[in-house]
Write a protein that holds these residues in place. Structure first.
Motif, PDB file in Angstrom:
ATOM      1  N   GLU A 113      -7.087 -36.941 102.401  1.00  0.00           N
ATOM      2  CA  GLU A 113      -8.536 -36.492 102.250  1.00  0.00           C
ATOM      3  C   GLU A 113      -8.708 -35.775 100.975  1.00  0.00           C
ATOM      4  N   ILE A 114      -7.768 -34.794 101.088  1.00  0.00           N
ATOM      5  CA  ILE A 114      -7.553 -33.731  99.953  1.00  0.00           C
ATOM      6  C   ILE A 114      -7.639 -34.342  98.499  1.00  0.00           C
ATOM      7  N   VAL A 115      -6.765 -35.400  98.303  1.00  0.00           N
ATOM      8  CA  VAL A 115      -6.479 -36.263  97.094  1.00  0.00           C
ATOM      9  C   VAL A 115      -8.119 -37.046  96.884  1.00  0.00           C
ATOM     10  N   TYR A 116      -8.475 -37.321  97.795  1.00  0.00           N
ATOM     11  CA  TYR A 116      -9.751 -38.210  97.530  1.00  0.00           C
ATOM     12  C   TYR A 116     -10.853 -37.428  97.077  1.00  0.00           C
ATOM     13  N   ALA A 117     -11.044 -36.228  97.693  1.00  0.00           N
ATOM     14  CA  ALA A 117     -11.948 -35.351  97.328  1.00  0.00           C
ATOM     15  C   ALA A 117     -11.625 -34.582  95.778  1.00  0.00           C
ATOM     16  N   LEU A 118     -10.588 -34.438  95.728  1.00  0.00           N
ATOM     17  CA  LEU A 118     -10.103 -33.950  94.306  1.00  0.00           C
ATOM     18  C   LEU A 118     -10.562 -35.076  93.262  1.00  0.00           C
ATOM     19  N   GLU A 119     -10.161 -36.335  93.394  1.00  0.00           N
ATOM     20  CA  GLU A 119     -10.393 -37.258  92.651  1.00  0.00           C
ATOM     21  C   GLU A 119     -11.826 -37.542  92.391  1.00  0.00           C
ATOM     22  N   GLN A 120     -12.681 -37.197  93.512  1.00  0.00           N
ATOM     23  CA  GLN A 120     -14.304 -37.267  93.360  1.00  0.00           C
ATOM     24  C   GLN A 120     -14.947 -36.289  92.572  1.00  0.00           C
ATOM     25  N   GLY A 121     -14.267 -34.869  92.751  1.00  0.00           N
ATOM     26  CA  GLY A 121     -14.800 -34.069  91.903  1.00  0.00           C
ATOM     27  C   GLY A 121     -15.715 -33.184  92.924  1.00  0.00           C
ATOM     28  N   ALA A 140      -3.064 -30.003  94.761  1.00  0.00           N
ATOM     29  CA  ALA A 140      -3.789 -30.139  93.558  1.00  0.00           C
ATOM     30  C   ALA A 140      -2.539 -30.085  92.247  1.00  0.00           C
ATOM     31  N   GLY A 141      -1.596 -29.228  92.376  1.00  0.00           N
ATOM     32  CA  GLY A 141      -0.496 -29.123  91.620  1.00  0.00           C
ATOM     33  C   GLY A 141       0.154 -30.276  91.042  1.00  0.00           C
ATOM     34  N   GLU A 142       0.472 -31.213  92.497  1.00  0.00           N
ATOM     35  CA  GLU A 142       1.148 -32.373  92.177  1.00  0.00           C
ATOM     36  C   GLU A 142       0.159 -33.514  91.325  1.00  0.00           C
ATOM     37  N   LEU A 143      -1.114 -33.336  91.395  1.00  0.00           N
ATOM     38  CA  LEU A 143      -1.857 -34.155  90.713  1.00  0.00           C
ATOM     39  C   LEU A 143      -2.369 -33.418  89.369  1.00  0.00           C
ATOM     40  N   ASN A 144      -1.805 -32.388  88.924  1.00  0.00           N
ATOM     41  CA  ASN A 144      -2.124 -31.602  87.744  1.00  0.00           C
ATOM     42  C   ASN A 144      -3.683 -31.521  87.699  1.00  0.00           C
ATOM     43  N   ALA A 190      -2.901 -14.202  92.907  1.00  0.00           N
ATOM     44  CA  ALA A 190      -1.697 -13.905  92.133  1.00  0.00           C
ATOM     45  C   ALA A 190      -0.494 -15.242  92.352  1.00  0.00           C
ATOM     46  N   GLU A 191      -0.756 -16.245  93.446  1.00  0.00           N
ATOM     47  CA  GLU A 191       0.411 -16.949  93.769  1.00  0.00           C
ATOM     48  C   GLU A 191      -0.097 -18.309  93.676  1.00  0.00           C
ATOM     49  N   LEU A 192      -1.079 -18.842  93.485  1.00  0.00           N
ATOM     50  CA  LEU A 192      -1.649 -20.183  93.597  1.00  0.00           C
ATOM     51  C   LEU A 192      -2.455 -20.579  92.403  1.00  0.00           C
ATOM     52  N   PRO A 193      -1.658 -21.033  91.509  1.00  0.00           N
ATOM     53  CA  PRO A 193      -2.340 -21.342  90.098  1.00  0.00           C
ATOM     54  C   PRO A 193      -3.232 -22.475  89.953  1.00  0.00           C
ATOM     55  N   ASN A 194      -3.222 -23.294  90.957  1.00  0.00           N
ATOM     56  CA  ASN A 194      -3.897 -24.799  90.871  1.00  0.00           C
ATOM     57  C   ASN A 194      -5.058 -24.340  92.061  1.00  0.00           C
ATOM     58  N   ILE A 195      -5.457 -23.120  92.210  1.00  0.00           N
ATOM     59  CA  ILE A 195      -6.635 -22.994  93.165  1.00  0.00           C
ATOM     60  C   ILE A 195      -7.683 -22.055  92.160  1.00  0.00           C
ATOM     61  N   LYS A 196      -9.216 -22.663  92.251  1.00  0.00           N
ATOM     62  CA  LYS A 196      -9.804 -21.619  91.596  1.00  0.00           C
ATOM     63  C   LYS A 196     -10.765 -21.074  92.869  1.00  0.00           C
ATOM     64  N   LEU A 197     -10.594 -19.738  92.895  1.00  0.00           N
ATOM     65  CA  LEU A 197     -11.535 -19.245  93.985  1.00  0.00           C
ATOM     66  C   LEU A 197     -13.066 -19.134  93.538  1.00  0.00           C
TER      67      LEU A 197
END
Length: 432
Positions: A113-121, A140-144, A190-197
């Motif tokens: 579900e996470i991958v699908y939602a990321l891909e759909q934007g 998200a990091g694995e998918l860049n 500080a620790e999660l570079p692939n997250i936009k708050l």
């Protein structure tokens, strides 16, 4: 004023907008769900208007009623969408909704579900725990990719609703404790570079009929929102949904006369009161406000029509046995949900009988009301279970190998089948 709906007696026959329900029952059979398109649009637009003065978006909670035609109707009028599964996102996209206006909630999102939602934007993941936020960062990091996220804060406000639909207290499974949010955002930054708050989310419960819990929650969370905006540049605050509807006397409650007859202190919450109280508290925050109504939009826009099969008189009770069951509408069995029950033909007298209206399912919990005084009806007559537009068909099942009912959408004088009735072959499709 109360929210209006499209159901009323016209020339002695219960109608949805300009279509007689008895005609639909005869043509399409029962059990049968019927929805008023005009009511859905009216409720959406009333809420949208009530929030004027605040940058906002009404994100319809798809779980309430996920029929593609309902979603398309709302999408064409500018709705965003609150989803809780990959399947709901798929539905929104199929109905013409924009993933960029979807927020993804729920405590148990899978990798798929996470991958699908990321891909759909999608616009944002509404995250329910630190563990989920870290996993979202990993995927998200694995998918860049960068995953937009908002954490769901649990403000520990008692919504004073049924325990099964209360979500805003510390004992509920939803969200992160209020006191832990600041630290979680600091660690994420500080620790999660692939997250936009991107924002903050809250939702304290469903079927709230008082403004007080909404005010309490908003006022409690505003300082936290301002802190997160200053430190991390969040751009939105979702204040959730939960606006209640009238279930009892629902056929009469849409009228001005009914409303005026109620003592002022007992009048249910109106959407105008909701906006009047919240807009002044939200307008100067400099954030986009998301709302996530479901029941308010579609609840009173739908009915379930069912046919009386038998009358069974015992020593203790009289049972009216109908062809709809708890598999078609589970709310009364699941959390004692009330639905007004009215005959399709307007009663000629005020005489009432005390009955249980029950279905054919092999469960003692298969009832729609118990010991309720209703206008009398006989085998062969049709009745309507009112206020069935939310959490009706969406929670239906094939229990007892019963086919799912058809769904009809009425617009003025036009009735359209928006879901065909299942056949027995449909019920076993996919089984080996």
């Amino acid at each position: 004023m109360p929210a209006m709906h499209g159901f009323s007696y016209k020339n002695g026959s219960l109608s949805c907008e300009d279509v007689q329900l008895s005609a639909l029952a005869e043509e399409y059979g029962t059990p049968l769900y019927v929805y008023s398109a005009g009511t859905i649009v009216d409720h959406f637009q009333r809420l949208d208007k009530a929030m004027e003065g605040v940058d906002h978006e009404v994100a319809y909670a798809v779980k309430a009623n996920s029929n593609l035609s309902v979603l398309r109707l709302l999408a064409t009028h500018g709705a965003g969408f609150d989803i809780v599964s990959g399947g709901e996102l798929f539905r929104v996209i199929k109905a013409g909704g924009d993933p960029a206006h979807c927020t993804f909630a729920g405590v148990g999102k899978t990798r798929e579900e996470i991958v699908y939602a990321l891909e759909q934007g999608i616009y944002s993941f509404n995250v329910e725990s630190e563990e989920e936020l870290r996993y979202l960062n990993q995927v998200a990091g694995e998918l860049n990719l960068i995953a937009p996220a908002a954490v769901r804060v649990n403000p520990n406000v008692d919504a004073k609703t049924h325990k099964y639909i209360s979500t805003g207290k510390s004992e509920n499974k939803f969200g992160v404790d209020f006191e832990a949010i600041s630290g979680l955002y600091a660690r994420a930054a500080a620790e999660l570079p692939n997250i936009k708050l991107r924002g903050l989310q809250m939702h304290i419960g469903s079927q709230l009929t008082s403004i007080a819990p909404f005010i309490e929650a908003v006022e409690k969370v505003i300082p936290l929102v301002l802190e997160l905006k200053a430190k991390y540049g969040i751009e939105f605050w979702s204040i959730g949904g939960g606006i209640g509807i009238i279930y009892k006397d629902s056929l009469e409650s849409g009228s001005v006369d009914w409303w005026a007859a109620q003592p002022e202190e007992e009048r249910p919450l109106t959407i105008e009161r909701y906006g009047k109280e919240l807009v002044p508290r939200l307008k100067d925050l400099g954030l986009k406000i998301l709302l996530e109504p479901g029941r308010y939009i579609v609840g009173n826009a739908g009915v379930l029509i069912t046919k009386c099969l038998y009358e069974k008189k015992g020593s203790a009770k009289t049972f009216k046995i109908v062809d709809a069951g708890m598999n078609d509408l589970i709310r009364p069995a699941l959390y004692e949900g009330h639905h007004e029950i009215v005959p399709l033909n307007e009663p000629a007298s005020a005489e009432r009988v005390k009955v249980d209206v029950v279905g054919p399912i092999c469960e003692s919990g298969d009832f729609f009301c118990q010991d309720r005084e209703l206008p009398d009806f006989n085998p062969g007559d049709h009745i309507a279970l009112m206020s069935a537009g939310a959490y009706g068909f969406a929670m239906a099942s094939n229990y007892n190998s019963r086919p799912l009912p058809a769904e009809i959408l009425v617009e003025g004088g036009t009735a359209t089948v928006i879901r065909k009735r299942q056949t027995l072959e449909d019920v076993i499709a996919g089984e080996l």
